[in-house]
Design an enzyme around this catalytic site. Structure first.
Site, PDB file in Angstrom:
ATOM      1  N   ASN A   1     -31.818   6.565  -1.756  1.00  0.00           N
ATOM      2  CA  ASN A   1     -30.094   7.028  -1.144  1.00  0.00           C
ATOM      3  C   ASN A   1     -31.490   7.911   0.392  1.00  0.00           C
ATOM      4  OD1 ASN A   1     -28.377   7.198  -1.841  1.00  0.00           O
ATOM      5  ND2 ASN A   1     -27.995   8.694  -3.225  1.00  0.00           N
TER       6      ASN A   1
ATOM      7  N   ASN B   1     -22.500  -1.139  -3.873  1.00  0.00           N
ATOM      8  CA  ASN B   1     -21.521  -0.431  -2.396  1.00  0.00           C
ATOM      9  C   ASN B   1     -21.310  -1.373  -1.318  1.00  0.00           C
ATOM     10  OD1 ASN B   1     -22.743   1.701  -4.260  1.00  0.00           O
ATOM     11  ND2 ASN B   1     -22.270   2.969  -2.918  1.00  0.00           N
ATOM     12  N   ASN B   2     -20.463  -0.585  -0.541  1.00  0.00           N
ATOM     13  CA  ASN B   2     -19.758  -1.247   0.687  1.00  0.00           C
ATOM     14  C   ASN B   2     -20.415  -0.317   1.841  1.00  0.00           C
ATOM     15  OD1 ASN B   2     -17.579  -4.060   0.743  1.00  0.00           O
ATOM     16  ND2 ASN B   2     -18.693  -3.385  -1.144  1.00  0.00           N
TER      17      ASN B   2
ATOM     18  N   THR C   1     -15.889  -2.689  -9.331  1.00  0.00           N
ATOM     19  CA  THR C   1     -16.976  -2.542  -9.188  1.00  0.00           C
ATOM     20  C   THR C   1     -18.300  -2.599 -10.085  1.00  0.00           C
ATOM     21  OG1 THR C   1     -18.148  -0.382  -8.499  1.00  0.00           O
ATOM     22  CG2 THR C   1     -16.515  -0.640 -10.250  1.00  0.00           C
ATOM     23  N   ASP C   2     -19.317  -2.100  -9.589  1.00  0.00           N
ATOM     24  CA  ASP C   2     -20.807  -2.387 -10.351  1.00  0.00           C
ATOM     25  C   ASP C   2     -20.601  -1.270 -11.200  1.00  0.00           C
ATOM     26  OD1 ASP C   2     -21.096  -0.834  -8.702  1.00  0.00           O
ATOM     27  OD2 ASP C   2     -23.004  -2.201  -7.706  1.00  0.00           O
ATOM     28  N   GLU C   3     -20.350  -0.505 -10.922  1.00  0.00           N
ATOM     29  CA  GLU C   3     -19.902   0.907 -11.186  1.00  0.00           C
ATOM     30  C   GLU C   3     -19.862   0.882 -12.667  1.00  0.00           C
ATOM     31  OE1 GLU C   3     -19.017   4.410  -9.178  1.00  0.00           O
ATOM     32  OE2 GLU C   3     -19.138   3.432  -7.207  1.00  0.00           O
TER      33      GLU C   3
ATOM     34  N   PRO D   1     -25.127  16.777   3.580  1.00  0.00           N
ATOM     35  CA  PRO D   1     -25.310  17.565   2.121  1.00  0.00           C
ATOM     36  C   PRO D   1     -26.116  15.950   1.608  1.00  0.00           C
ATOM     37  CG  PRO D   1     -23.317  16.636   2.866  1.00  0.00           C
ATOM     38  CD  PRO D   1     -23.763  16.367   3.966  1.00  0.00           C
TER      39      PRO D   1
ATOM     40  N   ASP E   1       0.407  -1.054   0.073  1.00  0.00           N
ATOM     41  CA  ASP E   1       0.429   0.195   0.189  1.00  0.00           C
ATOM     42  C   ASP E   1       1.134   1.211  -0.120  1.00  0.00           C
ATOM     43  OD1 ASP E   1      -2.140   2.111   0.982  1.00  0.00           O
ATOM     44  OD2 ASP E   1      -3.322   0.651   1.261  1.00  0.00           O
TER      45      ASP E   1
ATOM     46  N   LYS F   1     -12.298   2.193 -13.084  1.00  0.00           N
ATOM     47  CA  LYS F   1     -11.468   0.622 -13.631  1.00  0.00           C
ATOM     48  C   LYS F   1     -12.219  -0.250 -14.769  1.00  0.00           C
ATOM     49  CE  LYS F   1     -12.219  -0.917  -9.827  1.00  0.00           C
ATOM     50  NZ  LYS F   1     -10.593  -1.256  -8.406  1.00  0.00           N
TER      51      LYS F   1
ATOM     52  N   TYR G   1     -13.585   8.102 -12.424  1.00  0.00           N
ATOM     53  CA  TYR G   1     -13.370   6.854 -12.145  1.00  0.00           C
ATOM     54  C   TYR G   1     -14.056   5.320 -11.520  1.00  0.00           C
ATOM     55  CZ  TYR G   1     -14.422   3.048  -7.919  1.00  0.00           C
ATOM     56  OH  TYR G   1     -14.336   2.216  -7.305  1.00  0.00           O
TER      57      TYR G   1
ATOM     58  N   ASP H   1       4.219   1.879  -4.107  1.00  0.00           N
ATOM     59  CA  ASP H   1       3.269   2.404  -5.263  1.00  0.00           C
ATOM     60  C   ASP H   1       3.049   1.472  -6.399  1.00  0.00           C
ATOM     61  OD1 ASP H   1       1.958   3.695  -7.041  1.00  0.00           O
ATOM     62  OD2 ASP H   1       2.770   5.395  -6.502  1.00  0.00           O
TER      63      ASP H   1
HETATM   64  P1  NAD Z   1      -9.802   2.531  -0.271  1.00  0.00           P
HETATM   65  O1  NAD Z   1     -10.140   4.518  -0.630  1.00  0.00           O
HETATM   66  O2  NAD Z   1     -10.695   2.750   0.885  1.00  0.00           O
HETATM   67  O3  NAD Z   1      -8.534   2.118  -0.476  1.00  0.00           O
HETATM   68  C1  NAD Z   1      -7.480   2.029  -1.513  1.00  0.00           C
HETATM   69  C2  NAD Z   1      -6.403   1.580  -0.782  1.00  0.00           C
HETATM   70  O4  NAD Z   1      -5.290   1.822  -1.751  1.00  0.00           O
HETATM   71  C3  NAD Z   1      -6.153   2.590   0.156  1.00  0.00           C
HETATM   72  O5  NAD Z   1      -4.811   2.344   1.250  1.00  0.00           O
HETATM   73  C4  NAD Z   1      -4.560   3.232  -0.308  1.00  0.00           C
HETATM   74  O6  NAD Z   1      -3.610   4.072   0.069  1.00  0.00           O
HETATM   75  C5  NAD Z   1      -4.452   2.150  -1.556  1.00  0.00           C
HETATM   76  N1  NAD Z   1      -3.456   2.726  -2.693  1.00  0.00           N
HETATM   77  C6  NAD Z   1      -4.374   4.233  -3.718  1.00  0.00           C
HETATM   78  N2  NAD Z   1      -3.375   4.022  -4.891  1.00  0.00           N
HETATM   79  C7  NAD Z   1      -2.128   3.323  -4.618  1.00  0.00           C
HETATM   80  C8  NAD Z   1      -0.638   3.294  -4.934  1.00  0.00           C
HETATM   81  N3  NAD Z   1      -1.101   3.982  -6.303  1.00  0.00           N
HETATM   82  N4  NAD Z   1       0.027   2.339  -4.641  1.00  0.00           N
HETATM   83  C9  NAD Z   1      -0.566   1.319  -3.403  1.00  0.00           C
HETATM   84  N5  NAD Z   1      -1.728   1.665  -2.735  1.00  0.00           N
HETATM   85  C10 NAD Z   1      -2.480   3.271  -3.215  1.00  0.00           C
HETATM   86  O7  NAD Z   1     -10.263   1.744  -1.627  1.00  0.00           O
HETATM   87  P2  NAD Z   1     -11.953   0.675  -0.890  1.00  0.00           P
HETATM   88  O8  NAD Z   1     -13.018   1.517  -0.778  1.00  0.00           O
HETATM   89  O9  NAD Z   1     -11.379   0.059  -0.002  1.00  0.00           O
HETATM   90  O10 NAD Z   1     -12.086  -0.104  -2.228  1.00  0.00           O
HETATM   91  C11 NAD Z   1     -11.396  -1.393  -2.666  1.00  0.00           C
HETATM   92  C12 NAD Z   1     -10.792  -1.641  -3.901  1.00  0.00           C
HETATM   93  O11 NAD Z   1     -12.017  -2.205  -3.908  1.00  0.00           O
HETATM   94  C13 NAD Z   1     -11.243  -0.642  -5.300  1.00  0.00           C
HETATM   95  O12 NAD Z   1     -10.138  -1.088  -6.269  1.00  0.00           O
HETATM   96  C14 NAD Z   1     -12.241  -0.115  -4.946  1.00  0.00           C
HETATM   97  O13 NAD Z   1     -12.367   0.327  -7.083  1.00  0.00           O
HETATM   98  C15 NAD Z   1     -13.754  -1.626  -4.915  1.00  0.00           C
HETATM   99  N6  NAD Z   1     -14.851  -1.349  -4.945  1.00  0.00           N
HETATM  100  C16 NAD Z   1     -14.757  -1.006  -3.557  1.00  0.00           C
HETATM  101  C17 NAD Z   1     -16.047  -0.648  -3.252  1.00  0.00           C
HETATM  102  C18 NAD Z   1     -16.741   0.312  -2.314  1.00  0.00           C
HETATM  103  O14 NAD Z   1     -17.806   0.482  -2.145  1.00  0.00           O
HETATM  104  N7  NAD Z   1     -16.341   0.806  -1.874  1.00  0.00           N
HETATM  105  C19 NAD Z   1     -17.468  -1.325  -4.278  1.00  0.00           C
HETATM  106  C20 NAD Z   1     -16.850  -1.747  -5.233  1.00  0.00           C
HETATM  107  C21 NAD Z   1     -15.707  -2.119  -5.401  1.00  0.00           C
HETATM  108  P1  TYD Z   2     -20.429   7.268  -2.230  1.00  0.00           P
HETATM  109  O1  TYD Z   2     -20.583   6.973  -1.079  1.00  0.00           O
HETATM  110  O2  TYD Z   2     -19.139   8.445  -2.704  1.00  0.00           O
HETATM  111  O3  TYD Z   2     -20.403   5.723  -2.987  1.00  0.00           O
HETATM  112  P2  TYD Z   2     -20.327   5.511  -5.030  1.00  0.00           P
HETATM  113  O4  TYD Z   2     -21.211   6.951  -5.625  1.00  0.00           O
HETATM  114  O5  TYD Z   2     -19.626   4.585  -4.910  1.00  0.00           O
HETATM  115  O6  TYD Z   2     -22.489   4.795  -5.100  1.00  0.00           O
HETATM  116  O7  TYD Z   2     -22.238   7.690  -1.937  1.00  0.00           O
HETATM  117  C1  TYD Z   2     -23.442   7.084  -2.495  1.00  0.00           C
HETATM  118  C2  TYD Z   2     -24.512   7.547  -2.423  1.00  0.00           C
HETATM  119  O8  TYD Z   2     -24.564   8.479  -1.708  1.00  0.00           O
HETATM  120  C3  TYD Z   2     -24.195   8.033  -3.999  1.00  0.00           C
HETATM  121  O9  TYD Z   2     -24.849   7.960  -4.540  1.00  0.00           O
HETATM  122  C4  TYD Z   2     -24.210   9.919  -3.764  1.00  0.00           C
HETATM  123  C5  TYD Z   2     -24.902  10.009  -2.659  1.00  0.00           C
HETATM  124  N1  TYD Z   2     -24.302  11.446  -1.818  1.00  0.00           N
HETATM  125  C6  TYD Z   2     -25.115  12.115  -1.306  1.00  0.00           C
HETATM  126  O10 TYD Z   2     -25.947  12.314  -1.190  1.00  0.00           O
HETATM  127  N2  TYD Z   2     -24.044  13.051  -0.830  1.00  0.00           N
HETATM  128  C7  TYD Z   2     -22.780  12.791  -0.010  1.00  0.00           C
HETATM  129  O11 TYD Z   2     -22.191  13.752   1.173  1.00  0.00           O
HETATM  130  C8  TYD Z   2     -21.764  11.878  -0.363  1.00  0.00           C
HETATM  131  C9  TYD Z   2     -20.739  11.679  -0.101  1.00  0.00           C
HETATM  132  C10 TYD Z   2     -22.844  10.814  -1.525  1.00  0.00           C
END
Ligand code: NAD
Ligand code: TYD
Length: 367
Positions: A272, A202-203, A133-135, A228, A33, A177, A173, A59
């Site tokens: 939301n 979304n997690n 991601t599903d996005e 917001p 990381d 991906k 984003y 990195d």
């Molecule tokens: P996060 O932003 O919480 O964590 C990302 C981590 O990657 C951080 O620890 C950061 O330091 C590290 N990182 C960033 N750039 C780096 C680099 N150049 N080299 C090494 N490390 C680096 O992200 P997350 O929410 O834990 O998501 C993890 C993965 O899961 C991502 O690939 C994301 O696209 C995917 N994902 C996330 C969600 C979600 O809801 N959070 C859902 C589906 C998929």
């Molecule tokens: P987010 O947690 O940023 O996840 P993602 O954009 O990857 O789905 O946002 C979840 C949803 O909440 C998304 O529809 C955007 C909305 N949102 C707000 O309405 N206000 C906020 O301040 C944030 C961060 C998100």
């Protein structure tokens, strides 16, 4: 196996590392990381002393350093989570998303390829697992904005994302991906690398960086700050408890079929605004405030540019092939999550003050 997990100091990564370190004492788990603003090593305090855990501040874009790590630890598997992950940041700064998510993934693939192809056994017993991601699939229609229950459909629309759905990313984003997913498939098809990909919804759960909706809003409600809500709050997201995602990642890494894609989700769609009301009610109840006392914190603000309307995952393939299903009902998961954030105010304060960034220097830099 000796495994690199990238992005292990992030939200999902720390849950994956914890699961693997505890479940497989004979495997070596190397957390790679860069520690961007989203990386918080304090999340891993409980496993940092385990003999089968290592941390490397590197990195993923640095191909030479990654290759050196592959050799040093004789890496057999890669579970790739490192990414820039926040949509709002990608709107402001798309280049850093292309750099980390596209070029970083490509560097990692190339390092794995160079190392594994240099070994006599080449790709035998190896695995490169990319977490997506599903996005990448874009947005689904809201066929029933008021809610409907047609057979086989979701509450807000008739379609779900299946694995064969066309890629149609809208944000920088999701575009980055999507591009990284294509490179992973290309490395399988061109070089025969044993890859696998999963695309999750979304997690939510403990240790999520408080720029994302759920931790940000829990903290704001606690401190009675405005919430917001983008647009009218009508957008729909499909929420999965993070430990259920980590269990799916373990299963897919060990048992998923090479070159396959698995969608991960819990059939748990929420508008939301409805989710935000649940957060307010839960925080107020747990803090002993009168019911609904903080509803007036809801503040509608300008919508996010290109805001995807609805995400909904069909995870039938994962259930049928590998027997995975979510373990937690949403009501239980959200209660646990709100309670966790309220009980971990110090964790939150160390992030908002920036102190969490000093942890690496204090604990690791001089080792
Ligand atoms: P996060 O932003 O919480 O964590 C990302 C981590 O990657 C951080 O620890 C950061 O330091 C590290 N990182 C960033 N750039 C780096 C680099 N150049 N080299 C090494 N490390 C680096 O992200 P997350 O929410 O834990 O998501 C993890 C993965 O899961 C991502 O690939 C994301 O696209 C995917 N994902 C996330 C969600 C979600 O809801 N959070 C859902 C589906 C998929
Ligand atoms: P987010 O947690 O940023 O996840 P993602 O954009 O990857 O789905 O946002 C979840 C949803 O909440 C998304 O529809 C955007 C909305 N949102 C707000 O309405 N206000 C906020 O301040 C944030 C961060 C998100």
């Amino acid at each position: 196996m000796n495994i690199i997990v990238t992005g292990g100091a992030g939200f999902i990564g720390n849950h994956v590392i914890r699961l693997l370190v505890n479940k497989y004492p004979n495997d070596l788990i190397v957390n790679v990381d860069k520690l961007t603003y989203a990386g918080n090593l304090e999340n891993l305090r409980d496993v940092e002393k385990c003999s089968n855990y290592r941390f490397e501040k590197v990195d993923i874009c640095d191909l030479d350093s990654i290759l050196a790590l592959m050799k040093k630890y004789e890496i057999e598997g890669v579970i790739h989570l490192a990414a820039e992950s926040h949509v709002d940041r990608s709107i402001k700064d798309p280049f850093s998303f292309a750099q980390t998510n596209v070029m970083g993934t490509l560097s990692l693939l190339q390092a794995a390829r160079l190392y594994w192809e240099s070994r006599p056994e080449r790709y035998e017993g190896k695995r490169f697992y990319h977490i997506s991601t599903d996005e990448v699939y874009g947005a689904l229609e809201m066929n029933h904005p008021e809610g409907g229950n047609e057979p086989g459909g979701g509450p807000w629309g008739s379609e779900f994302f299946t694995e064969d759905r066309r890629y149609q990313p809208h944000s920088p984003y999701s575009a980055s991906k999507a591009s990284s997913d294509h490179f992973v498939r290309a490395f399988h098809d061109t070089y025969g690398m044993p890859t696998v990909i999963s695309n999750c919804s979304n997690n939510y759960g403990p240790y999520q960086f408080p720029e994302k909706l759920i931790p940000l809003f829990i903290n704001n409600i606690r401190h009675r700050r405005p919430l917001p809500v983008y647009g009218k709050g009508e957008n729909v997201r499909d929420w999965l408890y993070v430990e259920d995602h980590a269990r799916a990642i373990d299963l897919i890494f060990h048992e998923g079929r090479v070159a396959e894609t698995y969608n991960i989700g819990g059939f748990n769609e929420w508008k939301n605004i409805d989710l935000i009301k649940v957060l307010i009610t839960t925080v107020d109840r747990l803090l002993g405030r009168p019911e609904g006392a903080d509803m007036d914190l809801i503040t509608f603000v300008t919508d996010r540019a290109g805001h995807d309307m609805r995400y909904a995952i069909d995870s039938t393939k994962l259930k049928q092939e590998l027997g995975w299903q979510p373990s937690l009902q949403f009501e239980e998961g959200i209660e646990k999550t709100v309670k966790w954030y309220l009980d971990h105010q110090e964790w939150m304060d160390r992030i908002t003050s920036g102190d969490y960034m000093k942890y690496y220097e204090e604990m690791y830099a001089n080792r």
